[in-house]
Design a protein around this motif. Structure first.
Motif, PDB file in Angstrom:
ATOM      1  N   ASP A  94       0.636 -11.837   4.536  1.00  0.00           N
ATOM      2  CA  ASP A  94      -0.443 -10.937   5.019  1.00  0.00           C
ATOM      3  C   ASP A  94      -0.322 -10.694   6.524  1.00  0.00           C
ATOM      4  O   ASP A  94      -1.065  -9.973   7.226  1.00  0.00           O
ATOM      5  N   ARG A  95       1.227 -10.954   6.941  1.00  0.00           N
ATOM      6  CA  ARG A  95       1.312 -10.374   8.230  1.00  0.00           C
ATOM      7  C   ARG A  95       2.441  -9.509   8.500  1.00  0.00           C
ATOM      8  O   ARG A  95       2.936  -9.082   9.492  1.00  0.00           O
ATOM      9  N   ASP A  97       1.972  -6.480   8.328  1.00  0.00           N
ATOM     10  CA  ASP A  97       1.428  -5.276   8.931  1.00  0.00           C
ATOM     11  C   ASP A  97       1.857  -5.368  10.329  1.00  0.00           C
ATOM     12  O   ASP A  97       1.694  -4.577  11.238  1.00  0.00           O
ATOM     13  N   ARG A  98       2.357  -6.556  10.875  1.00  0.00           N
ATOM     14  CA  ARG A  98       2.696  -6.814  12.295  1.00  0.00           C
ATOM     15  C   ARG A  98       4.019  -6.326  12.585  1.00  0.00           C
ATOM     16  O   ARG A  98       4.479  -6.455  13.891  1.00  0.00           O
ATOM     17  N   THR A 100       6.331  -3.550  13.098  1.00  0.00           N
ATOM     18  CA  THR A 100       6.547  -1.965  13.120  1.00  0.00           C
ATOM     19  C   THR A 100       7.850  -1.444  13.575  1.00  0.00           C
ATOM     20  O   THR A 100       8.433  -1.700  14.522  1.00  0.00           O
TER      21      THR A 100
END
Length: 214
Positions: A94-95, A97-98, A100
């Motif tokens: 769930d990380r 999206d950290r 980029t």
């Protein structure tokens, strides 16, 4: 201290991933982007995935005892296949999206990882790995190199090797990130300081002397 650096063989990648898992155990960025549950196993899995990819499409170098590891990818490296991407997504959980992805210069090689086992740090191993790998990148035609780091101590190390800070993102929702660039400049005929083997040393010698003048 004499430090022998070698281009990694396929069989080196598993123990090299162990070294990187130890080296990055407390690294701010990996702590930020990898869940706490199963952190060490996830970290090692990711390091092994990236090492395998760099070994296939770029370069991986190690110390003779596998206490230090460095990996670079060229600008021509293909996109990871679907299976690798799925494994990366699962490891970040769930990380994910950290993360980029940045936009490095189109012709730049990228330093993917550099790690030294905690028991062997402070002995010049990182410097030896960088020297070897940057020479190898130059041998393969690389002119520009980029990297990201979240440790200010690393910034000083890379600056000693000709890197400069191109961007700095302060830590707000995550750790700070320094993006660094370097231009590789080497005199003609320069031979890598740390030959991987007698065969590699001969190859380097032939490349250095196989010039054609009018």
């Amino acid at each position: 201290m004499n430090i022998t650096i070698l281009l990694a063989r396929r069989g080196d990648l598993d123990p090299a991933a162990d070294t990187l898992a130890f080296a990055f155990e407390q690294y701010p960025w990996t702590r930020h982007v990898i869940p706490e549950t199963g952190y060490t196993a996830r970290l090692r899995q990711l390091q092994l995935l990236y090492l395998g990819y760099a070994h296939a499409h770029g370069l991986v170098a190690v110390t003779e005892d596998l206490a230090g590891v460095i990996a670079f990818l060229p600008p021509t490296a293909p996109e990871p296949d679907t299976e690798m991407i799925e494994q990366i997504i699962r490891a970040h959980g769930d990380r994910i999206d950290r993360i980029t992805p940045g936009e490095p210069p189109a012709d730049a090689w990228r330093l993917e990882t550099l790690g030294v086992h905690p028991d062997r740090q402070g002995r010049g191993i990182a410097t030896a790995l960088l020297t070897f790998a940057l020479n190898e990148v130059a041998d393969r035609g690389g002119k520009q190199v980029v990297l990201d780091t979240s440790d200010p101590r690393n910034v000083r190390l890379y600056e000693r090797h000709g890197f400069h800070v191109a961007a700095h993102t302060p830590g707000t929702d995550g750790p700070p990130v320094w993006t660094m660039h370097a231009t590789i400049e080497r005199p003609p005929g320069h031979v890598t300081s740390f030959p991987a083997s007698a065969e590699a040393a001969l190859s380097q010698y032939l490349k250095a002397t196989n010039t054609h003048g009018g």
